[in-house]
Design a protein around this motif. Structure first.
Motif, PDB file in Angstrom:
ATOM      1  N   PRO A   1      53.454  39.944  18.732  1.00 53.60           N
ATOM      2  CA  PRO A   1      53.072  40.870  19.781  1.00 53.60           C
ATOM      3  C   PRO A   1      53.092  40.190  21.141  1.00 53.60           C
ATOM      4  O   PRO A   1      52.615  39.063  21.302  1.00 53.60           O
ATOM      5  N   SER A   2      53.663  40.895  22.113  1.00 52.82           N
ATOM      6  CA  SER A   2      53.685  40.388  23.484  1.00 52.82           C
ATOM      7  C   SER A   2      52.363  40.676  24.158  1.00 52.82           C
ATOM      8  O   SER A   2      51.693  41.654  23.844  1.00 52.82           O
ATOM      9  N   SER A   3      51.977  39.863  25.107  1.00 55.86           N
ATOM     10  CA  SER A   3      50.717  40.026  25.830  1.00 55.86           C
ATOM     11  C   SER A   3      50.962  40.855  27.082  1.00 55.86           C
ATOM     12  O   SER A   3      51.795  40.482  27.923  1.00 55.86           O
ATOM     13  N   GLN A   4      50.259  42.013  27.199  1.00 54.40           N
ATOM     14  CA  GLN A   4      50.403  42.908  28.343  1.00 54.40           C
ATOM     15  C   GLN A   4      49.718  42.302  29.556  1.00 54.40           C
ATOM     16  O   GLN A   4      48.583  41.837  29.481  1.00 54.40           O
ATOM     17  N   THR A   5      50.405  42.303  30.692  1.00 53.99           N
ATOM     18  CA  THR A   5      49.832  41.785  31.936  1.00 53.99           C
ATOM     19  C   THR A   5      49.099  42.917  32.650  1.00 53.99           C
ATOM     20  O   THR A   5      49.681  43.983  32.899  1.00 53.99           O
ATOM     21  N   VAL A   6      47.833  42.697  32.955  1.00 55.26           N
ATOM     22  CA  VAL A   6      46.998  43.735  33.571  1.00 55.26           C
ATOM     23  C   VAL A   6      46.193  43.132  34.714  1.00 55.26           C
ATOM     24  O   VAL A   6      46.137  41.910  34.875  1.00 55.26           O
ATOM     25  N   THR A   7      45.599  44.008  35.487  1.00 53.21           N
ATOM     26  CA  THR A   7      44.618  43.585  36.482  1.00 53.21           C
ATOM     27  C   THR A   7      43.263  44.145  36.073  1.00 53.21           C
ATOM     28  O   THR A   7      43.179  45.198  35.427  1.00 53.21           O
ATOM     29  N   VAL A   8      42.220  43.436  36.434  1.00 52.93           N
ATOM     30  CA  VAL A   8      40.873  43.847  36.065  1.00 52.93           C
ATOM     31  C   VAL A   8      40.005  43.921  37.308  1.00 52.93           C
ATOM     32  O   VAL A   8      40.336  43.360  38.360  1.00 52.93           O
ATOM     33  N   ALA A   9      38.896  44.652  37.178  1.00 58.29           N
ATOM     34  CA  ALA A   9      37.903  44.759  38.245  1.00 58.29           C
ATOM     35  C   ALA A   9      36.519  44.709  37.605  1.00 58.29           C
ATOM     36  O   ALA A   9      36.355  44.988  36.410  1.00 58.29           O
ATOM     37  N   THR A  10      35.547  44.353  38.389  1.00 61.00           N
ATOM     38  CA  THR A  10      34.181  44.210  37.901  1.00 61.00           C
ATOM     39  C   THR A  10      33.380  45.469  38.215  1.00 61.00           C
ATOM     40  O   THR A  10      33.409  45.966  39.349  1.00 61.00           O
ATOM     41  N   ALA A  11      32.688  46.006  37.201  1.00 62.41           N
ATOM     42  CA  ALA A  11      31.811  47.163  37.408  1.00 62.41           C
ATOM     43  C   ALA A  11      30.608  46.743  38.246  1.00 62.41           C
ATOM     44  O   ALA A  11      29.974  45.718  37.984  1.00 62.41           O
ATOM     45  N   THR A  12      30.301  47.525  39.267  1.00 60.99           N
ATOM     46  CA  THR A  12      29.220  47.188  40.191  1.00 60.99           C
ATOM     47  C   THR A  12      28.250  48.357  40.304  1.00 60.99           C
ATOM     48  O   THR A  12      28.611  49.513  40.070  1.00 60.99           O
ATOM     49  N   ARG A  13      27.038  48.036  40.675  1.00 56.12           N
ATOM     50  CA  ARG A  13      26.030  49.067  40.903  1.00 56.12           C
ATOM     51  C   ARG A  13      26.123  49.542  42.346  1.00 56.12           C
ATOM     52  O   ARG A  13      26.091  48.733  43.280  1.00 56.12           O
TER      53      ARG A  13
ATOM     54  N   PRO B   1      22.295  56.682  42.526  1.00 52.42           N
ATOM     55  CA  PRO B   1      22.679  55.323  42.131  1.00 52.42           C
ATOM     56  C   PRO B   1      23.309  55.319  40.744  1.00 52.42           C
ATOM     57  O   PRO B   1      22.963  56.124  39.889  1.00 52.42           O
ATOM     58  N   GLY B   2      24.251  54.373  40.532  1.00 54.10           N
ATOM     59  CA  GLY B   2      24.895  54.257  39.233  1.00 54.10           C
ATOM     60  C   GLY B   2      25.835  53.081  39.210  1.00 54.10           C
ATOM     61  O   GLY B   2      25.961  52.325  40.165  1.00 54.10           O
ATOM     62  N   VAL B   3      26.504  52.914  38.063  1.00 52.13           N
ATOM     63  CA  VAL B   3      27.490  51.849  37.879  1.00 52.13           C
ATOM     64  C   VAL B   3      28.865  52.445  38.160  1.00 52.13           C
ATOM     65  O   VAL B   3      29.241  53.464  37.581  1.00 52.13           O
ATOM     66  N   ALA B   4      29.621  51.788  39.045  1.00 52.74           N
ATOM     67  CA  ALA B   4      30.904  52.318  39.479  1.00 52.74           C
ATOM     68  C   ALA B   4      32.031  51.389  39.072  1.00 52.74           C
ATOM     69  O   ALA B   4      31.880  50.162  39.046  1.00 52.74           O
ATOM     70  N   VAL B   5      33.172  52.003  38.725  1.00 52.86           N
ATOM     71  CA  VAL B   5      34.401  51.287  38.415  1.00 52.86           C
ATOM     72  C   VAL B   5      35.518  51.931  39.231  1.00 52.86           C
ATOM     73  O   VAL B   5      35.374  53.061  39.702  1.00 52.86           O
ATOM     74  N   PRO B   6      36.633  51.240  39.406  1.00 50.38           N
ATOM     75  CA  PRO B   6      37.769  51.878  40.099  1.00 50.38           C
ATOM     76  C   PRO B   6      38.209  53.146  39.361  1.00 50.38           C
ATOM     77  O   PRO B   6      38.272  53.169  38.126  1.00 50.38           O
TER      78      PRO B   6
ATOM     79  N   THR C   1      34.476  55.607  40.667  1.00 48.39           N
ATOM     80  CA  THR C   1      33.920  56.605  39.768  1.00 48.39           C
ATOM     81  C   THR C   1      32.634  56.050  39.171  1.00 48.39           C
ATOM     82  O   THR C   1      32.615  54.918  38.670  1.00 48.39           O
ATOM     83  N   SER C   2      31.581  56.840  39.235  1.00 44.88           N
ATOM     84  CA  SER C   2      30.297  56.449  38.651  1.00 44.88           C
ATOM     85  C   SER C   2      30.281  56.847  37.183  1.00 44.88           C
ATOM     86  O   SER C   2      30.545  58.009  36.844  1.00 44.88           O
ATOM     87  N   VAL C   3      29.994  55.862  36.300  1.00 40.21           N
ATOM     88  CA  VAL C   3      30.055  56.111  34.861  1.00 40.21           C
ATOM     89  C   VAL C   3      28.792  55.587  34.196  1.00 40.21           C
ATOM     90  O   VAL C   3      28.036  54.795  34.770  1.00 40.21           O
ATOM     91  N   SER C   4      28.569  56.033  32.981  1.00 47.04           N
ATOM     92  CA  SER C   4      27.464  55.546  32.173  1.00 47.04           C
ATOM     93  C   SER C   4      28.022  54.718  31.030  1.00 47.04           C
ATOM     94  O   SER C   4      29.237  54.677  30.803  1.00 47.04           O
ATOM     95  N   ASN C   5      27.133  54.037  30.295  1.00 43.09           N
ATOM     96  CA  ASN C   5      27.486  53.240  29.115  1.00 43.09           C
ATOM     97  C   ASN C   5      28.246  51.966  29.469  1.00 43.09           C
ATOM     98  O   ASN C   5      28.842  51.341  28.599  1.00 43.09           O
ATOM     99  N   ILE C   6      28.243  51.596  30.742  1.00 44.34           N
ATOM    100  CA  ILE C   6      28.871  50.356  31.183  1.00 44.34           C
ATOM    101  C   ILE C   6      27.833  49.572  31.979  1.00 44.34           C
ATOM    102  O   ILE C   6      27.190  50.118  32.890  1.00 44.34           O
ATOM    103  N   GLU C   7      27.680  48.292  31.649  1.00 36.26           N
ATOM    104  CA  GLU C   7      26.727  47.451  32.347  1.00 36.26           C
ATOM    105  C   GLU C   7      27.363  46.859  33.603  1.00 36.26           C
ATOM    106  O   GLU C   7      28.566  46.572  33.625  1.00 36.26           O
TER     107      GLU C   7
ATOM    108  N   GLY D   1      28.750  44.207  36.039  1.00 30.96           N
ATOM    109  CA  GLY D   1      29.349  42.912  35.741  1.00 30.96           C
ATOM    110  C   GLY D   1      30.425  42.963  34.683  1.00 30.96           C
ATOM    111  O   GLY D   1      31.171  41.989  34.511  1.00 30.96           O
ATOM    112  N   ALA D   2      30.533  44.067  33.952  1.00 37.79           N
ATOM    113  CA  ALA D   2      31.587  44.187  32.941  1.00 37.79           C
ATOM    114  C   ALA D   2      32.946  44.231  33.632  1.00 37.79           C
ATOM    115  O   ALA D   2      33.103  44.828  34.703  1.00 37.79           O
TER     116      ALA D   2
END
Length: 376
Positions: free
Chosen positions: A34-46, A286-291, A328-334, A336-337
């Protein structure tokens, strides 16, 4: 000797062939790895983001008013309105036959005239009796009799007036009028029908005001307040606005849903019983936001791919609480994830990825400088 040489040559050829087969097998295994997919990541913030609550329910009347007959046993001679008509308070809706009631009214008028004449006679008799008593020509017993007759005639007048008032009221009730202003949504009377007292003839929506009984999850009820604005869309593509009128204090024990009654704007085009969806602006929460691009939908469920320490990804379902174009504000994510942003749509559960560093932002050129054209 010749035979031994032939055997050695044959053995050498077999060994070379086996080596070639082994090399090709290794190459095939490398191709299947299996080839490794190249991705970008971001940190979930409050952070604080606009919170939008989604709900759905049925359109109902703000207040339904039944219209019935107070006087019974009469025939409906005219029905003056139909379903869908908007009527004003006091407007005639049904006319009942008034022939019998008009006759009873005339009878009560005659009875009142008789009672008033008897009262006038007894008043005059009492005045004469009092005068004779003062002169000594009439006994006290006769005066008491005259006084009793006068009081009895006055009572007769009062009774006759009450009977006349009753007849007038019944005659007025033969014209059934709208008790309030509003919209007629049902009609249960036809011309020629004998109407019984208490029969519901019409049902009205008071002032034509409608509201949406929006079913809201119990976790979101605490965020709702009276006066919050909402946008309502029906399955018939009717779009209107409204505001939260009241949030009921009770939660259904089975569905764990509460009800927010949303008052709809006038002329919404919706009708009682229609199904509609509402998005309620609950303000900034207030909440935890991700891109926003990190949020995907798999099997009708929202979720994000969370990067694990071993560079594999795990799809984590989330609940979207609020959204902008960037965050986007989401739940079930801490907080720093690390969540996958670019390339998330091509991943599956457990895939191994290569994290690409974010490209540096090019510095803007200084004011007054120009870029030289490239030489050909």
């Amino acid at each position: 000797m010749v035979r031994a040489s032939t055997l050695r040559a044959f053995s050498l050829a077999i060994a070379v062939s086996a080596a070639l087969v082994a090399c090709k097998g290794d190459e095939a295994k490398e191709d299947l790895a299996p080839s490794s997919q190249t991705v970008t990541v971001a940190t979930a913030t409050r952070t604080d983001l606009p919170r939008v609550i989604s709900a759905s329910g049925s359109v109902s009347a703000w207040e339904e008013v039944p219209v019935g007959a107070e006087t019974g046993g009469l025939v409906a001679t005219a029905v003056l309105v139909d379903e869908g008509a908007y009527v004003r308070q006091g407007q005639p809706l049904v006319q009942l036959n008034t022939a019998l009631l008009a006759a009873q009214l005339r009878q009560q008028q005659a009875a009142l005239q008789t009672a008033e004449a008897n009262a006038a006679r007894d008043d005059a008799a009492l005045a004469r009796s009092q005068e004779l008593k003062e002169r000594g020509f009439l006994s006290q017993a006769s005066l008491d009799t005259a006084l009793a007759n006068q009081r009895s005639s006055q009572a007769g007048v009062a009774q006759a007036r009450a009977g006349l008032s009753q007849a007038q009221t019944q005659l007025a009730q033969a014209t059934i009028r709208a008790p309030v202003s509003g919209l007629i949504i049902s009609r249960n009377v036809t011309r020629g029908q004998i109407v019984a007292a208490g029969t519901e003839l019409f049902r009205m929506v008071r002032d034509g005001r409608l509201e949406l009984d929006a079913q809201v999850p119990e976790s979101d009820l605490a965020l709702l307040r009276s006066g919050m604005l909402a946008e309502i869309v029906s399955d018939q593509s009717v779009t209107t606005t409204g505001s939260v009128r009241i949030v009921t204090p009770e939660v259904d024990t089975e569905t764990r849903l509460g009800v927010a009654r949303i008052a709809l704007a006038a002329g919404s085009g919706l009708r009682p019983g229609m199904f509609a969806r509402a998005t309620i602006d609950a303000g900034t929460q207030p909440g935890v936001a991700v891109p926003t691009p990190a949020v995907l939908y798999r099997e009708n469920r929202a979720g994000v791919f969370v990067l694990q320490p071993d560079n594999t990804v795990r799809f984590t379902p989330v609940t979207v609480a609020g959204r902008t174009d960037q965050r986007t504000s989401v739940s079930n994510i801490e907080p720093g994830a690390r969540v996958v942003v670019s390339g998330a749509g091509f991943l599956n559960e457990g895939d191994r990825v290569t994290v690409q560093a974010a490209a540096p932002v090019a510095a803007a050129p200084a004011a007054g400088t120009t870029t030289a054209p490239a030489r050909k």
